[in-house]
Design a protein around this motif. Structure first.
Motif, mmCIF file in Angstrom:
data_model
loop_
_atom_site.group_PDB
_atom_site.id
_atom_site.type_symbol
_atom_site.label_atom_id
_atom_site.label_comp_id
_atom_site.label_asym_id
_atom_site.label_seq_id
_atom_site.Cartn_x
_atom_site.Cartn_y
_atom_site.Cartn_z
ATOM 1 N N ASP A 53 -4.155 -1.689 11.813
ATOM 2 C CA ASP A 53 -2.703 -1.865 11.755
ATOM 3 C C ASP A 53 -2.351 -2.990 10.786
ATOM 4 O O ASP A 53 -3.225 -3.680 10.273
ATOM 5 N N ASP A 54 -1.066 -3.148 10.544
ATOM 6 C CA ASP A 54 -0.617 -4.148 9.572
ATOM 7 C C ASP A 54 -1.035 -5.566 9.933
ATOM 8 O O ASP A 54 -1.407 -6.342 9.056
ATOM 9 N N ASP A 55 -0.974 -5.918 11.218
ATOM 10 C CA ASP A 55 -1.317 -7.294 11.606
ATOM 11 C C ASP A 55 -2.762 -7.641 11.269
ATOM 12 O O ASP A 55 -3.045 -8.697 10.703
ATOM 13 N N LYS A 56 -3.686 -6.750 11.609
ATOM 14 C CA LYS A 56 -5.105 -7.019 11.337
ATOM 15 C C LYS A 56 -5.383 -7.016 9.835
ATOM 16 O O LYS A 56 -6.143 -7.847 9.332
ATOM 17 N N VAL A 57 -4.761 -6.080 9.121
ATOM 18 C CA VAL A 57 -4.982 -6.013 7.673
ATOM 19 C C VAL A 57 -4.365 -7.231 6.989
ATOM 20 O O VAL A 57 -4.936 -7.768 6.038
ATOM 21 N N ARG A 58 -3.228 -7.688 7.492
ATOM 22 C CA ARG A 58 -2.621 -8.900 6.934
ATOM 23 C C ARG A 58 -3.578 -10.088 7.061
ATOM 24 O O ARG A 58 -3.756 -10.863 6.117
ATOM 25 N N THR A 59 -4.207 -10.218 8.210
ATOM 26 C CA THR A 59 -5.155 -11.313 8.430
ATOM 27 C C THR A 59 -6.337 -11.204 7.466
ATOM 28 O O THR A 59 -6.732 -12.202 6.847
ATOM 29 N N LEU A 60 -6.893 -10.014 7.314
ATOM 30 C CA LEU A 60 -8.005 -9.822 6.375
ATOM 31 C C LEU A 60 -7.567 -10.112 4.947
ATOM 32 O O LEU A 60 -8.303 -10.755 4.180
ATOM 33 N N ASN A 61 -6.390 -9.633 4.578
ATOM 34 C CA ASN A 61 -5.872 -9.844 3.230
ATOM 35 C C ASN A 61 -5.682 -11.338 2.952
ATOM 36 O O ASN A 61 -6.005 -11.832 1.874
ATOM 37 N N ARG A 62 -5.202 -12.059 3.943
ATOM 38 C CA ARG A 62 -5.017 -13.506 3.801
ATOM 39 C C ARG A 62 -6.365 -14.222 3.702
ATOM 40 O O ARG A 62 -6.581 -15.046 2.822
ATOM 41 N N ASP A 63 -7.271 -13.883 4.609
ATOM 42 C CA ASP A 63 -8.542 -14.597 4.683
ATOM 43 C C ASP A 63 -9.477 -14.298 3.504
ATOM 44 O O ASP A 63 -10.219 -15.179 3.076
ATOM 45 N N PHE A 64 -9.452 -13.069 2.990
ATOM 46 C CA PHE A 64 -10.403 -12.697 1.947
ATOM 47 C C PHE A 64 -9.800 -12.613 0.554
ATOM 48 O O PHE A 64 -10.530 -12.669 -0.430
#
Length: 157
Positions: A53-64
């Protein structure tokens, strides 16, 4: 003497982190195979498809990637010496919104983005104009194998 690593055939694992994803599992293997058909010597091995979902992908996008926002697809290639191809993570809400905005079906847009992600795992990118043109052409060829119209054409929908 270089170290040899055995790369098995293609194995696809699907992780469903968001229960709201529609039933699109039967689209995954044909899309991956179509993407790989555009590569002269594809790297095979284990491929993980993460339906998120968007929340998890947002976290990955931010972190990586240092981008604090959701995106439609992220790819995480594994080193060539492993028996793994890598991970492709897809964000359901972003894909659904983009499909609506672009007048495309959710399944066709999903397949396009999955192909895009798999091509990244094969070493392709779109940073330079020539590389972007090559990657886009590969995507269009892979989609044509699946009878899906060119998503870059002004007629597509």
């Amino acid at each position: 003497m270089p170290k040899s690593t055995h790369r098995p055939g293609l194995t696809i694992e699907i992780a469903r982190l968001d229960a709201a994803w529609p039933d699109i599992d039967d689209l995954i293997r044909p899309a991956v195979q179509a993407a790989l058909s555009t590569v002269d010597a594809p790297l095979l091995g284990e491929l993980s498809i993460v339906l998120s979902d968007d929340d998890k992908v947002r976290t990955l996008n931010r972190d990586f990637r240092g981008r604090d926002k959701p995106t439609n697809v992220l790819s995480f290639p594994m080193p060539p010496e492993t028996a793994m191809m890598g991970d492709v993570v897809l964000a359901r809400e972003t894909i659904a919104r983009e499909a609506r905005e672009q007048g495309k079906s959710f399944p066709n847009h999903f397949v396009h983005l999955l192909i895009h992600g798999v091509l990244h795992l094969q070493g392709f990118d779109h940073e330079a104009d020539q590389d972007a043109a090559d990657m886009e052409a590969r995507e269009v060829r892979a989609l044509a194998c699946l009878s899906i119209d060119n998503p870059y054409s002004s007629d597509s929908g």
